[in-house]
Motif scaffolding. Structure first.
Motif, PDB file in Angstrom:
ATOM      1  N   GLY A   8      46.749  57.734  21.347  1.00  0.00           N
ATOM      2  CA  GLY A   8      46.627  59.184  21.270  1.00  0.00           C
ATOM      3  C   GLY A   8      47.872  59.930  20.833  1.00  0.00           C
ATOM      4  N   SER A  17      47.431  70.461  20.276  1.00  0.00           N
ATOM      5  CA  SER A  17      47.032  69.648  21.433  1.00  0.00           C
ATOM      6  C   SER A  17      46.942  68.182  21.053  1.00  0.00           C
ATOM      7  CB  SER A  17      45.666  70.105  21.961  1.00  0.00           C
ATOM      8  OG  SER A  17      45.697  71.442  22.396  1.00  0.00           O
ATOM      9  N   ARG A  19      45.705  64.301  23.168  1.00  0.00           N
ATOM     10  CA  ARG A  19      45.209  63.656  24.382  1.00  0.00           C
ATOM     11  C   ARG A  19      45.644  62.203  24.375  1.00  0.00           C
ATOM     12  NH1 ARG A  19      39.471  61.589  26.394  1.00  0.00           N
ATOM     13  NH2 ARG A  19      39.555  62.160  28.602  1.00  0.00           N
ATOM     14  N   SER A  21      45.728  58.430  26.146  1.00  0.00           N
ATOM     15  CA  SER A  21      44.934  57.570  27.008  1.00  0.00           C
ATOM     16  C   SER A  21      45.723  56.306  27.306  1.00  0.00           C
ATOM     17  CB  SER A  21      43.618  57.180  26.331  1.00  0.00           C
ATOM     18  OG  SER A  21      42.828  58.308  26.056  1.00  0.00           O
ATOM     19  N   PHE A  67      49.677  70.897  30.587  1.00  0.00           N
ATOM     20  CA  PHE A  67      49.194  69.516  30.591  1.00  0.00           C
ATOM     21  C   PHE A  67      48.247  69.303  31.773  1.00  0.00           C
ATOM     22  CE2 PHE A  67      53.072  67.349  28.361  1.00  0.00           C
ATOM     23  CZ  PHE A  67      52.981  68.283  27.330  1.00  0.00           C
ATOM     24  N   SER A  70      44.260  63.150  34.298  1.00  0.00           N
ATOM     25  CA  SER A  70      43.013  62.743  34.953  1.00  0.00           C
ATOM     26  C   SER A  70      42.906  61.226  34.873  1.00  0.00           C
ATOM     27  CB  SER A  70      41.806  63.409  34.286  1.00  0.00           C
ATOM     28  OG  SER A  70      41.725  63.040  32.920  1.00  0.00           O
ATOM     29  N   TYR A  79      44.436  59.580  31.662  1.00  0.00           N
ATOM     30  CA  TYR A  79      44.491  60.444  30.488  1.00  0.00           C
ATOM     31  C   TYR A  79      45.531  61.550  30.703  1.00  0.00           C
ATOM     32  CZ  TYR A  79      39.882  58.306  30.009  1.00  0.00           C
ATOM     33  OH  TYR A  79      38.853  57.405  29.932  1.00  0.00           O
ATOM     34  N   GLN A  81      45.938  65.247  28.922  1.00  0.00           N
ATOM     35  CA  GLN A  81      45.597  66.290  27.959  1.00  0.00           C
ATOM     36  C   GLN A  81      46.799  67.220  27.829  1.00  0.00           C
ATOM     37  OE1 GLN A  81      42.736  66.759  26.061  1.00  0.00           O
ATOM     38  NE2 GLN A  81      43.943  68.387  25.082  1.00  0.00           N
ATOM     39  N   MET A  82      47.311  67.333  26.621  1.00  0.00           N
ATOM     40  CA  MET A  82      48.512  68.139  26.387  1.00  0.00           C
ATOM     41  C   MET A  82      48.155  69.298  25.469  1.00  0.00           C
ATOM     42  SD  MET A  82      51.362  65.118  25.921  1.00  0.00           S
ATOM     43  CE  MET A  82      50.704  64.562  24.352  1.00  0.00           C
ATOM     44  N   ASN A  83      48.260  70.493  25.980  1.00  0.00           N
ATOM     45  CA  ASN A  83      47.962  71.701  25.220  1.00  0.00           C
ATOM     46  C   ASN A  83      49.221  72.544  25.042  1.00  0.00           C
ATOM     47  OD1 ASN A  83      45.166  71.021  25.250  1.00  0.00           O
ATOM     48  ND2 ASN A  83      44.937  72.008  27.253  1.00  0.00           N
TER      49      ASN A  83
END
Length: 115
Positions: A8, A17, A19, A21, A67, A70, A79, A81-83
């Motif tokens: 990712g 963004s 993501r 994994s 961020f 999860s 995971y 998730q980076m925004n």
């Protein structure tokens, strides 16, 4: 033999963004905490975020609100998730898995945020 396979990472513009994994394969006895660390050039490795087996999370102050970590316990996958990415988020990101016996590290995935 336990392996952590990360994916990712990549190049993204500021504000974008990504993501990440990390899937753990092999036999791991009682996975406890799963997390992400990062290391920027010339800097020490630092914690980005981590999550316990019961879902308790904590984040570095620099990524709070941007961020989200999860995990899927059935798949031993975590995971990130980076925004709203910023150039200062540029680093190699490492997956970390802590079991009751030991801990494991991934090989790292590079994230580059251009301004």
């Amino acid at each position: 033999q336990v392996q952590l396979v990360e994916s990712g990472g990549g190049l993204v513009q500021a504000g974008g963004s990504l993501r990440l994994s990390c899937a753990a394969s092999g036999s791991i006895f009682r996975v406890n905490v799963m997390g992400w660390y990062r290391q920027a050039p010339g800097k020490q490795r630092e914690l980005v975020a981590r999550i316990t087996s019961t879902g308790i999370t904590n984040y570095a102050d620099s990524v709070k609100g941007r961020f989200a970590i999860s995990r899927d316990n059935a798949k031993n996958t975590v995971y990130l998730q980076m925004n709203s990415l910023k150039p200062e988020d540029t680093a190699v990101y490492y997956c970390n898995v802590v079991s009751v016996l030991t801990q494991y590290w991934g090989q790292g995935t590079e994230v580059t945020v251009s301004s």
